[in-house]
Design a protein around this motif. Structure first.
Motif, PDB file in Angstrom:
ATOM      1  N   VAL A 237       0.896  -1.352  -0.050  1.00 32.15           N
ATOM      2  CA  VAL A 237       0.033  -0.073  -0.030  1.00 32.15           C
ATOM      3  C   VAL A 237       1.089   1.191  -0.003  1.00 32.15           C
ATOM      4  O   VAL A 237       0.905   2.012  -0.723  1.00 32.15           O
ATOM      5  N   VAL A 238       1.837   1.172   0.832  1.00 32.93           N
ATOM      6  CA  VAL A 238       2.509   2.506   1.124  1.00 32.93           C
ATOM      7  C   VAL A 238       3.728   2.982   0.084  1.00 32.93           C
ATOM      8  O   VAL A 238       3.839   3.920  -0.329  1.00 32.93           O
ATOM      9  N   LEU A 239       4.120   1.774  -0.520  1.00 30.56           N
ATOM     10  CA  LEU A 239       5.181   2.231  -1.527  1.00 30.56           C
ATOM     11  C   LEU A 239       4.718   2.719  -2.732  1.00 30.56           C
ATOM     12  O   LEU A 239       5.190   3.757  -3.329  1.00 30.56           O
ATOM     13  N   PRO A 240       3.555   2.153  -3.142  1.00 26.78           N
ATOM     14  CA  PRO A 240       2.907   2.533  -4.351  1.00 26.78           C
ATOM     15  C   PRO A 240       2.421   4.103  -4.304  1.00 26.78           C
ATOM     16  O   PRO A 240       2.311   4.735  -5.129  1.00 26.78           O
ATOM     17  N   ALA A 241       1.849   4.299  -3.013  1.00 27.64           N
ATOM     18  CA  ALA A 241       1.260   5.556  -2.568  1.00 27.64           C
ATOM     19  C   ALA A 241       2.482   6.585  -2.529  1.00 27.64           C
ATOM     20  O   ALA A 241       2.399   7.873  -2.355  1.00 27.64           O
ATOM     21  N   LYS A 242       3.730   6.207  -2.389  1.00 21.82           N
ATOM     22  CA  LYS A 242       4.843   7.037  -2.079  1.00 21.82           C
ATOM     23  C   LYS A 242       4.813   7.681  -0.781  1.00 21.82           C
ATOM     24  O   LYS A 242       5.248   8.883  -0.483  1.00 21.82           O
ATOM     25  N   VAL A 243       4.205   7.067   0.214  1.00 20.29           N
ATOM     26  CA  VAL A 243       4.497   7.517   1.771  1.00 20.29           C
ATOM     27  C   VAL A 243       5.384   6.785   2.598  1.00 20.29           C
ATOM     28  O   VAL A 243       5.278   5.625   2.690  1.00 20.29           O
ATOM     29  N   PRO A 244       6.184   7.433   3.041  1.00 23.71           N
ATOM     30  CA  PRO A 244       7.127   6.897   3.948  1.00 23.71           C
ATOM     31  C   PRO A 244       6.825   6.298   5.273  1.00 23.71           C
ATOM     32  O   PRO A 244       5.724   7.032   6.010  1.00 23.71           O
ATOM     33  N   VAL A 245       7.264   5.310   5.911  1.00 29.38           N
ATOM     34  CA  VAL A 245       6.951   4.804   7.063  1.00 29.38           C
ATOM     35  C   VAL A 245       8.110   4.864   8.146  1.00 29.38           C
ATOM     36  O   VAL A 245       9.170   4.256   7.494  1.00 29.38           O
ATOM     37  N   VAL A 246       8.114   5.569   9.098  1.00 25.41           N
ATOM     38  CA  VAL A 246       8.952   5.338  10.417  1.00 25.41           C
ATOM     39  C   VAL A 246       8.451   4.250  11.308  1.00 25.41           C
ATOM     40  O   VAL A 246       7.557   4.336  11.630  1.00 25.41           O
ATOM     41  N   ALA A 247       9.208   3.290  11.462  1.00 27.80           N
ATOM     42  CA  ALA A 247       8.734   2.181  12.418  1.00 27.80           C
ATOM     43  C   ALA A 247       9.473   2.099  13.771  1.00 27.80           C
ATOM     44  O   ALA A 247      10.568   2.827  13.849  1.00 27.80           O
ATOM     45  N   GLY A 248       8.820   1.471  14.650  1.00 28.07           N
ATOM     46  CA  GLY A 248       9.190   1.546  16.127  1.00 28.07           C
ATOM     47  C   GLY A 248      10.346   0.418  16.316  1.00 28.07           C
ATOM     48  O   GLY A 248      10.827   0.379  17.260  1.00 28.07           O
ATOM     49  N   GLU A 249      10.473  -0.553  15.360  1.00 30.63           N
ATOM     50  CA  GLU A 249      11.398  -1.510  15.610  1.00 30.63           C
ATOM     51  C   GLU A 249      12.011  -2.069  13.974  1.00 30.63           C
ATOM     52  O   GLU A 249      11.323  -1.805  13.135  1.00 30.63           O
ATOM     53  N   GLU A 250      13.041  -2.682  14.091  1.00 31.69           N
ATOM     54  CA  GLU A 250      13.872  -3.117  12.841  1.00 31.69           C
ATOM     55  C   GLU A 250      12.929  -4.052  11.994  1.00 31.69           C
ATOM     56  O   GLU A 250      13.147  -3.837  10.603  1.00 31.69           O
TER      57      GLU A 250
ATOM     58  N   GLY B 201      10.490  -4.509   6.609  1.00 32.10           N
ATOM     59  CA  GLY B 201       9.527  -4.907   5.513  1.00 32.10           C
ATOM     60  C   GLY B 201       8.969  -3.811   4.803  1.00 32.10           C
ATOM     61  O   GLY B 201       8.503  -4.083   3.607  1.00 32.10           O
ATOM     62  N   CYS B 202       8.374  -2.712   5.345  1.00 32.51           N
ATOM     63  CA  CYS B 202       7.759  -1.667   4.738  1.00 32.51           C
ATOM     64  C   CYS B 202       8.143  -0.194   5.227  1.00 32.51           C
ATOM     65  O   CYS B 202       7.540   0.686   4.684  1.00 32.51           O
ATOM     66  N   GLY B 203       9.261  -0.140   6.128  1.00 33.42           N
ATOM     67  CA  GLY B 203       9.539   1.207   6.415  1.00 33.42           C
ATOM     68  C   GLY B 203      10.649   1.815   5.899  1.00 33.42           C
ATOM     69  O   GLY B 203      11.242   1.045   4.711  1.00 33.42           O
ATOM     70  N   VAL B 204      11.097   2.813   5.986  1.00 36.44           N
ATOM     71  CA  VAL B 204      12.171   3.529   5.673  1.00 36.44           C
ATOM     72  C   VAL B 204      13.233   3.985   6.618  1.00 36.44           C
ATOM     73  O   VAL B 204      14.534   3.884   6.381  1.00 36.44           O
ATOM     74  N   ALA B 205      12.957   4.176   7.899  1.00 33.83           N
ATOM     75  CA  ALA B 205      13.814   4.403   9.036  1.00 33.83           C
ATOM     76  C   ALA B 205      13.140   3.924  10.312  1.00 33.83           C
ATOM     77  O   ALA B 205      11.918   3.690  10.483  1.00 33.83           O
ATOM     78  N   THR B 206      14.130   3.634  11.345  1.00 31.62           N
ATOM     79  CA  THR B 206      13.740   3.003  12.803  1.00 31.62           C
ATOM     80  C   THR B 206      14.861   3.670  13.449  1.00 31.62           C
ATOM     81  O   THR B 206      15.897   3.607  13.198  1.00 31.62           O
TER      82      THR B 206
ATOM     83  N   ASN C 108      16.225   1.411   5.499  1.00 30.26           N
ATOM     84  CA  ASN C 108      15.679   0.359   4.515  1.00 30.26           C
ATOM     85  C   ASN C 108      16.359   0.982   3.248  1.00 30.26           C
ATOM     86  O   ASN C 108      15.526   1.790   2.637  1.00 30.26           O
ATOM     87  N   ALA C 109      17.416   0.650   2.896  1.00 30.83           N
ATOM     88  CA  ALA C 109      18.081   1.097   1.545  1.00 30.83           C
ATOM     89  C   ALA C 109      17.218   0.906   0.356  1.00 30.83           C
ATOM     90  O   ALA C 109      16.867   2.075  -0.475  1.00 30.83           O
ATOM     91  N   ALA C 110      16.590  -0.128   0.314  1.00 32.82           N
ATOM     92  CA  ALA C 110      15.667  -0.424  -0.929  1.00 32.82           C
ATOM     93  C   ALA C 110      14.557   0.634  -0.918  1.00 32.82           C
ATOM     94  O   ALA C 110      13.908   1.128  -1.964  1.00 32.82           O
ATOM     95  N   ASN C 111      13.886   0.576   0.134  1.00 38.67           N
ATOM     96  CA  ASN C 111      12.497   1.316   0.348  1.00 38.67           C
ATOM     97  C   ASN C 111      12.892   2.803   0.069  1.00 38.67           C
ATOM     98  O   ASN C 111      11.960   3.725  -0.443  1.00 38.67           O
ATOM     99  N   CYS C 112      13.942   3.335   0.611  1.00 36.52           N
ATOM    100  CA  CYS C 112      14.428   4.755   0.406  1.00 36.52           C
ATOM    101  C   CYS C 112      14.690   5.110  -0.959  1.00 36.52           C
ATOM    102  O   CYS C 112      14.307   6.026  -1.484  1.00 36.52           O
TER     103      CYS C 112
END
Length: 340
Positions: free
Chosen positions: A255-268, A273-278, A320-324
């Motif tokens: 959902v978030v990657l096609p929408a171009k919305v970055p996710v910051v996550a509480g854990e690695e 899986g779906c984030g850009v930073a943690t 997350n290098a790939a998601n960034c």
């Protein structure tokens, strides 16, 4: 005849002493190895085998690592023959937690490891006698409904917390996305610790000038639809340390990657899986720390009721290098790439 017997006895004693001398020499040759043995051999010298029941809420990287760290610590300290694990996974179902924990109580295990909040809550309801250690639990006061929190649960419960500082997580969002206006909090409403994290970080983000909205799913069935609603309305999404989210990162990423919305996550694990930073802790180290606490209880007689909740000593900024790359983001210095 008496002389002959005396001579024979003397000869026998000489041979015996010679044999003892050889044994002593062998003992001396191996004494260094013996004195360097770990407390594992000392703990199991009397033949004691500790029975440990492990109830893990669901299978995902973070909880798996915590369980492994716990087992490794006890195996190292007690020896492979000194501890027996009954490791069971509840597959995300709290009813399964009850079945598993009640089985441990019936089997009269020596200690229960409750890996995540639901197993901890279930274990505390099932027994007040068997020592219980929690791990991968964010906030014990919230999980166990303790109003006058002092850092110690008391009774037969203690453990470790996986909480990374929420003020630093909020600061990370501000550092990476200072121009963002709307931050969506995506979490499972059935997880008390996720609600707690959102309560705290919402205050920090609001003080920073962000507009914050919550998007809660109840279980795996509505993760995708709620994630889509969050992505449509948010510049950035924050996902706390949340077991349901961790088990559904692929669905969220879709959902978030096609929408171009970055996710910051509480854990690695969620970030992978779906984030850009943690702001990450090591769940393996956290589990190992919990295993050390278990050893103190089992082998050293520590009183679990007086043991304060312990926290991960270090946190690390990771990305997350790939998601960034997929989102065209370049992170500042000081972030470590998550290994594949």
């Amino acid at each position: 005849m008496k002389k002959a017997v005396s001579l024979l006895l003397a000869a026998a004693m000489t041979v015996g002493l010679s044999a003892c001398g050889s044994a002593a020499s062998s003992s001396e040759a191996s004494s260094a190895a013996e004195t360097s043995e770990t407390s594992a051999s000392q703990a199991s010298a009397d033949g004691t085998v500790y029975k440990i029941g492990i109830c893990q809420l669901v299978q995902h990287d973070a909880l798996d690592a915590a369980t492994q760290g716990f087992k490794d610590a006890l195996t190292e300290k007690l020896g492979a023959e000194g501890v027996k694990f009954d490791e069971q996974n509840a597959s995300g179902d709290t009813a399964n937690c009850s079945t598993i924990i009640n089985g441990f109580v019936s089997a009269d295990v020596d200690l229960i490891l409750a890996n995540a909040t639901a197993p901890l809550q279930t274990a505390t309801q099932a027994t007040s006698d068997i020592p219980i250690l929690g791990t991968s639990v964010t906030d014990y006061a919230t999980a166990l409904d303790i109003s006058d929190w002092t850092g110690t649960v008391g009774g037969n419960v203690s453990g470790t917390s996986d909480l990374a500082p929420l003020d630093q997580q909020a600061a990370m969002i501000q550092e990476l996305f200072p121009e963002a206006k709307n931050v969506g909090l995506l979490y499972c409403s059935a997880e008390a610790n996720s609600v707690y994290q959102c309560d705290v970080i919402e205050g920090y983000l609001t003080d920073m000038g962000y507009t914050v909205e919550r998007y809660a799913f109840t279980d795996t069935n509505d993760v995708t639809s709620v994630a889509q609603t969050a992505a449509d309305a948010s510049d950035v999404i924050y996902i706390p340390t949340d077991n349901t989210a961790a088990s559904n990162t692929e669905a969220i990423a879709n959902v978030v990657l096609p929408a171009k919305v970055p996710v910051v996550a509480g854990e690695e694990g969620i970030c992978k899986g779906c984030g850009v930073a943690t702001l990450s802790i090591s769940y393996y180290d956290l589990g190992y720390q919990t295993g050390t606490m278990a050893y103190q209880i089992l082998a050293e007689g520590a009183d679990v009721s007086t043991m304060a909740i312990e926290y991960a000593p270090n946190v690390t900024k990771k990305y997350n290098a790939a998601n960034c790359e997929a989102l065209g983001l370049t992170l500042p210095d000081g972030y470590e790439a998550i290994s594949e």
